[in-house]
Write a protein that holds these residues in place. Structure first.
Motif, PDB file in Angstrom:
ATOM      1  N   ILE A   1       0.922  -1.009   0.107  1.00 63.12           N
ATOM      2  CA  ILE A   1       0.062   0.485   0.371  1.00 63.12           C
ATOM      3  C   ILE A   1       0.900   1.591   0.029  1.00 63.12           C
ATOM      4  O   ILE A   1       2.331   1.868   0.977  1.00 63.12           O
ATOM      5  N   ARG A   2       0.925   1.752  -0.896  1.00 64.42           N
ATOM      6  CA  ARG A   2       1.823   3.231  -1.273  1.00 64.42           C
ATOM      7  C   ARG A   2       0.434   4.492  -1.362  1.00 64.42           C
ATOM      8  O   ARG A   2      -0.006   4.129  -2.080  1.00 64.42           O
TER       9      ARG A   2
ATOM     10  N   VAL B   1       0.714  -3.915 -10.452  1.00 62.85           N
ATOM     11  CA  VAL B   1      -1.142  -4.242 -10.780  1.00 62.85           C
ATOM     12  C   VAL B   1      -2.073  -2.752 -10.059  1.00 62.85           C
ATOM     13  O   VAL B   1      -1.507  -3.286  -8.722  1.00 62.85           O
ATOM     14  N   GLY B   2      -2.370  -1.666  -9.886  1.00 61.36           N
ATOM     15  CA  GLY B   2      -2.657  -0.906  -8.708  1.00 61.36           C
ATOM     16  C   GLY B   2      -4.016  -1.201  -8.980  1.00 61.36           C
ATOM     17  O   GLY B   2      -5.156  -0.835  -9.732  1.00 61.36           O
ATOM     18  N   ARG B   3      -4.715  -0.546  -7.805  1.00 63.83           N
ATOM     19  CA  ARG B   3      -6.344  -0.587  -7.419  1.00 63.83           C
ATOM     20  C   ARG B   3      -5.397   0.661  -6.093  1.00 63.83           C
ATOM     21  O   ARG B   3      -5.292   0.781  -5.008  1.00 63.83           O
ATOM     22  N   ARG B   4      -6.764   1.952  -6.966  1.00 62.17           N
ATOM     23  CA  ARG B   4      -7.205   3.181  -5.517  1.00 62.17           C
ATOM     24  C   ARG B   4      -7.527   2.763  -4.509  1.00 62.17           C
ATOM     25  O   ARG B   4      -8.972   1.664  -5.206  1.00 62.17           O
TER      26      ARG B   4
ATOM     27  N   VAL C   1      -6.744 -11.509   1.315  1.00 60.23           N
ATOM     28  CA  VAL C   1      -6.006 -10.267   1.735  1.00 60.23           C
ATOM     29  C   VAL C   1      -6.414  -8.708   0.609  1.00 60.23           C
ATOM     30  O   VAL C   1      -7.550  -7.620   1.294  1.00 60.23           O
ATOM     31  N   ILE C   2      -6.361  -8.950  -0.678  1.00 61.36           N
ATOM     32  CA  ILE C   2      -6.925  -8.397  -1.686  1.00 61.36           C
ATOM     33  C   ILE C   2      -8.399  -7.428  -1.278  1.00 61.36           C
ATOM     34  O   ILE C   2      -8.522  -6.435  -0.877  1.00 61.36           O
ATOM     35  N   GLU C   3      -8.973  -8.420  -0.674  1.00 61.92           N
ATOM     36  CA  GLU C   3     -10.330  -8.221  -0.768  1.00 61.92           C
ATOM     37  C   GLU C   3     -11.307  -7.657   0.560  1.00 61.92           C
ATOM     38  O   GLU C   3     -12.122  -6.668   0.652  1.00 61.92           O
ATOM     39  N   HIS C   4     -10.709  -8.391   1.319  1.00 64.94           N
ATOM     40  CA  HIS C   4     -10.410  -8.088   2.513  1.00 64.94           C
ATOM     41  C   HIS C   4      -9.733  -6.101   2.670  1.00 64.94           C
ATOM     42  O   HIS C   4     -10.557  -5.024   3.348  1.00 64.94           O
TER      43      HIS C   4
ATOM     44  N   TRP D   1      -3.041   3.562  -2.950  1.00 63.21           N
ATOM     45  CA  TRP D   1      -3.580   2.528  -3.764  1.00 63.21           C
ATOM     46  C   TRP D   1      -2.376   1.144  -3.414  1.00 63.21           C
ATOM     47  O   TRP D   1      -1.701   1.547  -2.831  1.00 63.21           O
ATOM     48  N   LEU D   2      -3.065   0.237  -3.695  1.00 63.31           N
ATOM     49  CA  LEU D   2      -2.470  -0.943  -3.810  1.00 63.31           C
ATOM     50  C   LEU D   2      -1.908  -1.646  -4.725  1.00 63.31           C
ATOM     51  O   LEU D   2      -2.576  -1.734  -5.831  1.00 63.31           O
ATOM     52  N   LEU D   3      -1.373  -2.395  -5.029  1.00 62.14           N
ATOM     53  CA  LEU D   3       0.302  -2.928  -5.885  1.00 62.14           C
ATOM     54  C   LEU D   3      -0.038  -4.078  -5.276  1.00 62.14           C
ATOM     55  O   LEU D   3       0.430  -4.407  -4.616  1.00 62.14           O
TER      56      LEU D   3
END
Length: 301
Positions: free
Chosen positions: A150-151, A161-164, A272-275, A256-258
């Motif tokens: 998380i950055r 792959v990044g998700r805000r 973990v991503i979904e949580h 952002w989650l990377l």
């Protein structure tokens, strides 16, 4: 410099050490990164040069510099390392919802926000082990230093792959009787957006306390050193602090989650991503500073 060539197989460990030295630029930094002694790093480099019969690096007062031959070998070693790491990233992919997931982020985000909200993840996945690495450095997801990061910046590399996750709001906080002085980052953090904001909108006030730790700045604000520019999710509601009017335009940063492309569909990583997405979505108003964290005019209750 001419290096006498010895016949024998190429040792991948020699290449690995050479590559780390090329990345780090100094013997001490490479030794720390590899958890080897300085002598071992130097010996591995010498062994690789002897095997190839080429001088790969020049030692200078400010560190090691690649020769022309060294640049060519580094490019090939980087490609080999990426393929080796791709194999490693597939290790344990059939482990389902058991095993370890490594997640890296800043300490404030981990301690104050995320860790207290991990209970439901543990309850739903009792065989899952979570390792949180608190570090401001950009750990390599490609080399499995972490599975997720998380950055507070959008990813730049194409293999990530990044998700805000959220927008983080900032506010000015001080103790009620604090003097008209500032609390700020030290020089090592001077280029952070929040540090630049305070430099531009601090009104030329004296900086009475500096720290490279946002938690340290929070503690200094509670202790009455002055006014600090802090993430709302960290400072809002802390006993002994009150919100002060902003002296400039609001500042926000994006979390952002990377994840590496090769890891995003591994079941335990996906869990973990979904949580994380669920937690950050549920708290987006608080994180953005829209619940009790807006700047208030002087005299407001």
């Amino acid at each position: 410099m001419t290096v006498q060539k010895f016949t024998g197989p190429l040792d991948w460990d020699d290449l690995r050490v050479f590559l780390e030295l090329a990345r780090a630029g100094s013997l001490s930094a490479a030794a720390r990164g590899l958890r080897l002694s300085h002598a071992t790093v130097g010996r591995r480099l010498a062994a690789l040069e002897a095997t190839l019969g080429r001088s790969l690096m020049e030692r200078r007062p400010d560190g090691y510099v690649l020769t022309t031959e060294g640049e060519s070998v580094r490019a090939l070693a980087e490609a080999m390392d990426e393929r080796a790491q791709a194999i490693r990233r597939r290790e344990g992919d059939d482990g389902g919802l058991s095993g370890t997931v490594r997640l890296t982020m800043t300490q404030a985000l981990a301690d104050v926000f995320l860790i207290p909200r991990l209970g439901p993840l543990r309850a739903a996945n009792p065989a899952l082990n979570l390792e949180i690495i608190v570090d401001n450095r950009t750990l390599s997801l490609a080399r499995r230093e972490a599975d997720l990061a998380i950055r507070l910046a959008r990813p730049q590399r194409g293999d990530l792959v990044g998700r805000r996750l959220a927008t983080l709001g900032y506010g000015l906080y001080a103790a009620p009787d604090a003097p008209d002085t500032l609390i700020a980052y030290d020089e090592s953090m001077a280029e952070l957006p929040e540090a630049l904001w305070l430099d531009r909108h601090g009104g030329g006030r004296r900086v009475a306390f500096r720290s490279n730790s946002v938690q340290g700045q929070l503690a200094a604000a509670v202790a009455g050193f002055g006014t600090a520019f802090l993430p709302c999710m960290l400072a809002e509601g802390v006993p002994g602090l009150e919100r002060r009017p902003l002296s400039g335009p609001p500042l926000t940063r994006e979390a952002w989650l990377l994840v590496h492309r090769d890891r995003r569909e591994v079941p335990r990583v996906r869990a973990v991503i979904e949580h994380l997405v669920t937690v950050f979505t549920a708290e987006k108003e608080r994180l953005a500073g829209r619940t009790g964290c807006q700047p208030q005019p002087p005299g407001a209750p």
